[in-house]
Every structure is written in structure tokens, then in C-alpha cells.
Design an enzyme around this catalytic site. Structure first.
Site, mmCIF file in Angstrom:
data_model
loop_
_atom_site.group_PDB
_atom_site.id
_atom_site.type_symbol
_atom_site.label_atom_id
_atom_site.label_comp_id
_atom_site.label_asym_id
_atom_site.label_seq_id
_atom_site.Cartn_x
_atom_site.Cartn_y
_atom_site.Cartn_z
ATOM 1 N N TRP A 1 0.836 -1.201 0.000
ATOM 2 C CA TRP A 1 0.000 0.000 0.000
ATOM 3 C C TRP A 1 0.874 1.255 0.000
ATOM 4 C CZ3 TRP A 1 -0.296 3.832 3.837
ATOM 5 C CH2 TRP A 1 -1.289 4.786 3.621
ATOM 6 N N HIS A 2 2.038 1.176 0.678
ATOM 7 C CA HIS A 2 2.897 2.358 0.747
ATOM 8 C C HIS A 2 3.524 2.701 -0.593
ATOM 9 C CE1 HIS A 2 2.518 1.727 5.076
ATOM 10 N NE2 HIS A 2 2.828 2.995 5.184
ATOM 11 N N GLY A 3 3.690 1.724 -1.468
ATOM 12 C CA GLY A 3 4.261 2.034 -2.776
ATOM 13 C C GLY A 3 4.465 0.792 -3.605
ATOM 14 N N PHE B 1 1.977 8.457 -0.897
ATOM 15 C CA PHE B 1 1.208 7.232 -0.709
ATOM 16 C C PHE B 1 -0.269 7.495 -0.964
ATOM 17 C CE2 PHE B 1 4.706 6.740 2.573
ATOM 18 C CZ PHE B 1 5.573 6.237 1.633
#
Lengths: 469, 91
Positions: free
Chosen positions: A325-327, A469
Site C-alpha cells: 500500500w505504501h508504494g 502514498f
């Protein structure tokens, strides 16, 4: 539009006045706040506003449909269609090019040359936070935890409200929508708390996080082989302080700004580097994300109700997806995976959020803090290779006892570290004291702190880390 | 029983909003008076258009007035002191 800028100050001055002036006309006020939030978002790119509007409208309609349908397979299909639709928006903008690149690489290793094209759309600011808010709403409606609202304005307002829009905190639909039904109460404004959160957030972001980043961390991570092992060790600690001061600053300002407008947001950080275990860390760091992942991913996967082996699988899956989800990059996936392994090991050893019972608290803290710092290297590095290079040079560098860290950066680190270890009740006490102070003192406190921040501010303010994000 | 509307009309409630408004606007006004150059610099970052040009003329006049009465002295003195102590340079 960034919080610590002149244009945000002007924007907020207008929004505060108009919002409270319209308070007795709740729907009009919400329409105004939606318009203001879209204006705030359009500062990045006008076309992103369309993504925001279409996503909100589609989820509004979907929730209405889910609310009217009887339980059964058709309702389940509609629900999964909605979940897939939200994830598709995220996937197209954020992950499509990553998966295309991985596919091309994988096929090339077996001698197949794939002719796949990249979309190169660019990632709309806050697309992940937007998706989390939308998913939280339709999942809660599907599980009949909340009734779908018939007001499109309420959903547009919930998803776009400018304090949380860009980088959280992630506010649950049931908590926020309940606040939108009635007029805001001026008596709910917690002035002391809001002012301290805002000025403290400005200090953490503009001074502490920025100087740590520009004067030390950026250089050390850009070219780790040019630095001593001591610099790399200090760089690792410094990034831990930088990301905390950067991200917690954003959510502190968001909570403070929302409170001045009469809305309450949940707490997002609770001195995370005091944690005595990784389980404890995740109850203190980005609390609204970890609780979101727990309630909307880990528990629906079965949580700890389907046996020990399945519990570990669920923990790993949750943290791997949390990392992704962060990248769209393997170093984020590995960062999430390492935390998943740590959580699984702690569960296996019976270690709870209170920390291990058999070893002294100081040792538990040292282990937890260093684990978190080492994993931050994977988070901060540009790629998996550069993270491994950083750690390799840290452990096997030629020079140890020399550092390029200046006394100013050391002072910033000290300021950041202090925020972790002062007694938790000091904030409440300071806020109460502020509320009891005379009006001139009430004005002087934010003015003097912001003035001093401006005096010591660097020339330009880089965006908050979590904007990407 | 108190309703939503009359809760908002309570004297304490109105006073809190007034105090909050005074804190917000007095702080922003003091910052604008003592650091007027920040508004001018920020407007210079935007591309020229009628609204920006009008705002720029206004803020430049405001910055000039602030300078004439010496309201921006503390910021410049503080900035010079900060730069000399830390050895940093202005961007």
C-alpha cells in the site's frame, strides 16, 4: 497546497470564517466545505478532482444499492464489484506500471520478450487514503454496521474533507458521518489542544524533519558508500526521527485544523518509539492505518480464529499488503514482510503489546527500536538493492569513527527524540493551562512559536513524506 | 431539554467561538505584519495573471508599510542571528 505555507494560512482564514458563519445552515456549510476541499485538492492538479468526485459518487450510489438489497449472493456480488472497482482505481494509477515492469522482467528471464506498454498516468495525490476512506464506507454498509447516507453531499464531504484528504488520519465513515448530521458545536472546539497540535506540528515538520532530511539523511541514503559506518548508523536513527516528525506533524495539524472547524479526528500516533515490542509499535504508529488493516483485512481473512498456522499467514498477508500500500516497489513489500515476520514471531513467543515478560524492559525497547530502524532503511531506500547496499556498508564499512553530522542536525535529533519520551500527560496539562490563560497569552503562544519557526525555516518546504502514498 | 440549536446559542459556546476566532485572526494578522515578505515571495512563485498581480501589488504595499513602521525588524534580526549561529546561508 501544503499546510505550512502562506496560501494555506489565507485559505484557512477564509474557510474558518465562512464555515462557522454557515453553521446554522448545516447542508450549506457542508457544501461550502466540499467546495473548499476540492479547491484545496485542485492545487495539485485540476484533473485529480475528477477522480475524487467520480470515486465518491460511485461509492455513494453503490452504498445506497447495498443498503436496499436483501442479504444473499447478489448483494455479495455487488459488494465485491464495489471493492474491486475501488481497488482497480488504485491499481490503475499506482500499481499497473509496477506489475507490467515485473511481468516484463519475469518473462525476459525465461527468454520471452513481452511487448507490454506502460500507462505512465502519474499517481494522484492521496489516492491510497481516498481508497481507504471509500472502502471503509462500503464495507461498513455491507456489514450493516452503518446505514448508507442518502445525502451525496455527506459522502463528498466525508471523502474529500481537506484536513484528512491527503495523508490521513484515516477516519471511519461511521465516526465522521455521525458528526455531519447536526451543526457543529462551538463548545466542542478544544482550542488549547488544537493550537498545540498545530504549532507543534509546524515545528516538527518545518524545522526538525526538514533539517534532518536536507542536512543529513538525504545525502547518506543517496550515496551510502561515501559515508562511514557511524554516519550510516546515525543516518538510520535520523530517518526514524525524520519520518516520525514528518508524518505525525501532518496528522497533528490535520487533527488541530479539523477541531477548529468543529470536527473530531482520531489520534494517529502515540510515541511509537517507546514501544517494547513490534506489536506495541503498531498500536502506536499510524494507528488509524493499523486499525484499518486489522478491521478490514486481518479479521475478514480469519484473524486468529482459524488456527495457529492460518493466523501467521493472515498476519503476513496483512503486513505484505500494508507494505505494498505504501508504494509499488519491492522494498516496501519487504518492509511490510519483515514486520509481518516480527509480529508472527512475537505471537509465537507469546509476546504481547506490553512487551516480553522474561527480559528487562530496556532490552525489549532496544531490540524493538533497532528492528524498526533497520526496517526503515528498506522503507527509505530507493530500491531493494540500495537498501542492502546501505546495510552492507553499515556493517562492513572501512571507516567507523568519523561523522559528517553537524551539531545542528544532532540538536534536531534530540528535539525529535524528546517528543518520544516526555510523559504523555504533559500535552493534556499544557492544553488545559493554555485554555485557562488570558486572551493575550492565547494569541502570543501560537504567534511566537510560528514566528520562531519562520525565522529558522529552510528556504523551501518539501512535501510531506506520506503525500506519495 | 437542550436541543442542538440552543446548545449552539449557549453563552459559553459563543464565547469559545469568539475566543477561537480572535486567536486565529490575531495570530495570522501579527504574522502578516511581522513577516510580510512571505506573502510577496509566495505570490512571486505563481504565474502572472490579473488576480495574482492585484494581490502582489497589495502585499507589496503592505510589506512596504510594515517595513516603514519597523514591524518586520524582529524577523530580519532573528533570521540574521539564526544564520550566523548555525552557519547556514539564505536560499
Amino acid at each position: 497546497m501544503l499546510f505550512p505555507t502562506t496560501e494555506f494560512a489565507v485559505f484557512f482564514a477564509v474557510v474558518f470564517a465562512v464555515s462557522w458563519a454557515l453553521n446554522s445552515h448545516n447542508t450549506t456549510k457542508k457544501c461550502f466545505l466540499v467546495a473548499a476541499s476540492y479547491f484545496f485538492y485542485a492545487f495539485w492538479k485540476l484533473s485529480y478532482v475528477l477522480v475524487l468526485f467520480l470515486s465518491s459518487t460511485a461509492n455513494y450510489a453503490l452504498a445506497l444499492l447495498l443498503g436496499r438489497m436483501a442479504d444473499g449472493p447478489l448483494r455479495r456480488i455487488v459488494f465485491w464489484f464495489g471493492v474491486a472497482g475501488n481497488l482497480a482505481v488504485l491499481g490503475v494509477f499506482k500499481y499497473y506500471d509496477f506489475f507490467v515492469a515485473q511481468t516484463i522482467n519475469a518473462l525476459s528471464t525465461v527468454g520471452i520478450r513481452a511487448n507490454l506498454s506502460f500507462l505512465e498516468l502519474g499517481i494522484p495525490v492521496a489516492i491510497s487514503f481516498l481508497t481507504f476512506h471509500a472502502l471503509s464506507y462500503i464495507i461498513d454498509v455491507y456489514n450493516r454496521r452503518i446505514r448508507p447516507t442518502t445525502s451525496l453531499v455527506d459522502i463528498l464531504f466525508y471523502i474529500s474533507f481537506f484536513p484528512h484528504l491527503v495523508a490521513g488520519p484515516i477516519v471511519r465513515a461511521r465516526d465522521f458521518l455521525a458528526q455531519t448530521i447536526h451543526n457543529s458545536r462551538p463548545s466542542d472546539i478544544r482550542l488549547g489542544e488544537s493550537v498545540l497540535l498545530i504549532v507543534g506540528g509546524l515545528f516538527k515538520k518545518v524545522i526538525v524533519a526538514n533539517y534532518i532530511s536536507t542536512d543529513f539523511v538525504d545525502g547518506v541514503f543517496a550515496n551510502p558508500i561515501a559515508y562511514s559506518s557511524l554516519d550510516l548508523l546515525l543516518g538510520m536513527y535520523a530517518y526514524a526521527i525524520q519520518i516520525y516528525c514528518d508524518f505525525s506533524a501532518y496528522t497533528d495539524i490535520a487533527i488541530g485544523v479539523a477541531c477548529l472547524l468543529g470536527y473530531r479526528f482520531p489520534q494517529n500516533f502515540n510515541q511509537p518509539y517507546r514501544a517494547l515490542s513490534v506489536t506495541d509499535f503498531w498500536r502506536r504508529w499510524h494507528i488509524t492505518l493499523s486499525s484499518w488493516l486489522r478491521d478490514y483485512l486481518y479479521i475478514p481473512l480469519g484473524g486468529n480464529r482459524r488456527g495457529r498456522a492460518r493466523t501467521y499467514v493472515n498476519l503476513m498477508l496483512t503486513m505484505l499488503l500494508g507494505g505494498l500500500w505504501h508504494g509499488a516497489s519491492w522494498h516496501f513489500v519487504l518492509w511490510g514482510g519483515l514486520h509481518g515476520i516480527a509480529l508472527a514471531v512475537e505471537r509465537l513467543l507469546g509476546i504481547t503489546a506490553d512487551g516480553p515478560r522474561r527480559i528487562p524492559a530496556v532490552l525489549a525497547w532496544l531490540i524493538t527500536f533497532h528492528f524498526v530502524c533497520i526496517t526503515w532503511v528498506f522503507f527509505r531506500a530507493d530500491s531493494l538493492e540500495s537498501a542492502l547496499m546501505y546495510l552492507g556498508n553499515l556493517l562492513g564499512g572501512d571507516v567507523f569513527w568519523s561523522t559528517t553530522m553537524t551539531w545542528w542536525v544532532a540538536l534536531m535529533l534530540l528535539c525529535g527524540a524528546v517528543t518520544q519520551f516526555w510523559p504523555g500527560h504533559w500535552f493534556e496539562a499544557a492544553a488545559e493551562r493554555y485554555d485557562r490563560a488570558s486572551l493575550p497569552v492565547k494569541v502570543a503562544v501560537p504567534f511566537v512559536v510560528i514566528f520562531l519557526v519562520a525565522v529558522a525555516a529552510p528556504g523551501g518546504i518539501p512535501p510531506f513524506i506520506y503525500f506519495q502514498f | 431539554m437542550a436541543t442542538e440549536q440552543n446548545l449552539n446559542d449557549l453563552p459559553g459556546s459563543g464565547l469559545r467561538l469568539r475566543v477561537t476566532a480572535i486567536v486565529v485572526y490575531a495570530t495570522l494578522a501579527l504574522l502578516a505584519l511581522t513577516i510580510p515578505q512571505s506573502m510577496v515571495n509566495r505570490l512571486n512563485d505563481f504565474g502572472p495573471n490579473a488576480a495574482r498581480d492585484a494581490a502582489l501589488t497589495l502585499t507589496q504595499a503592505f510589506a512596504g508599510a510594515s517595513h516603514r513602521i519597523g514591524a518586520d525588524w524582529a524577523y530580519h534580526a532573528g533570521r540574521r542571528l539564526f544564520l550566523s549561529v548555525t552557519g547556514k546561508q539564505d536560499d
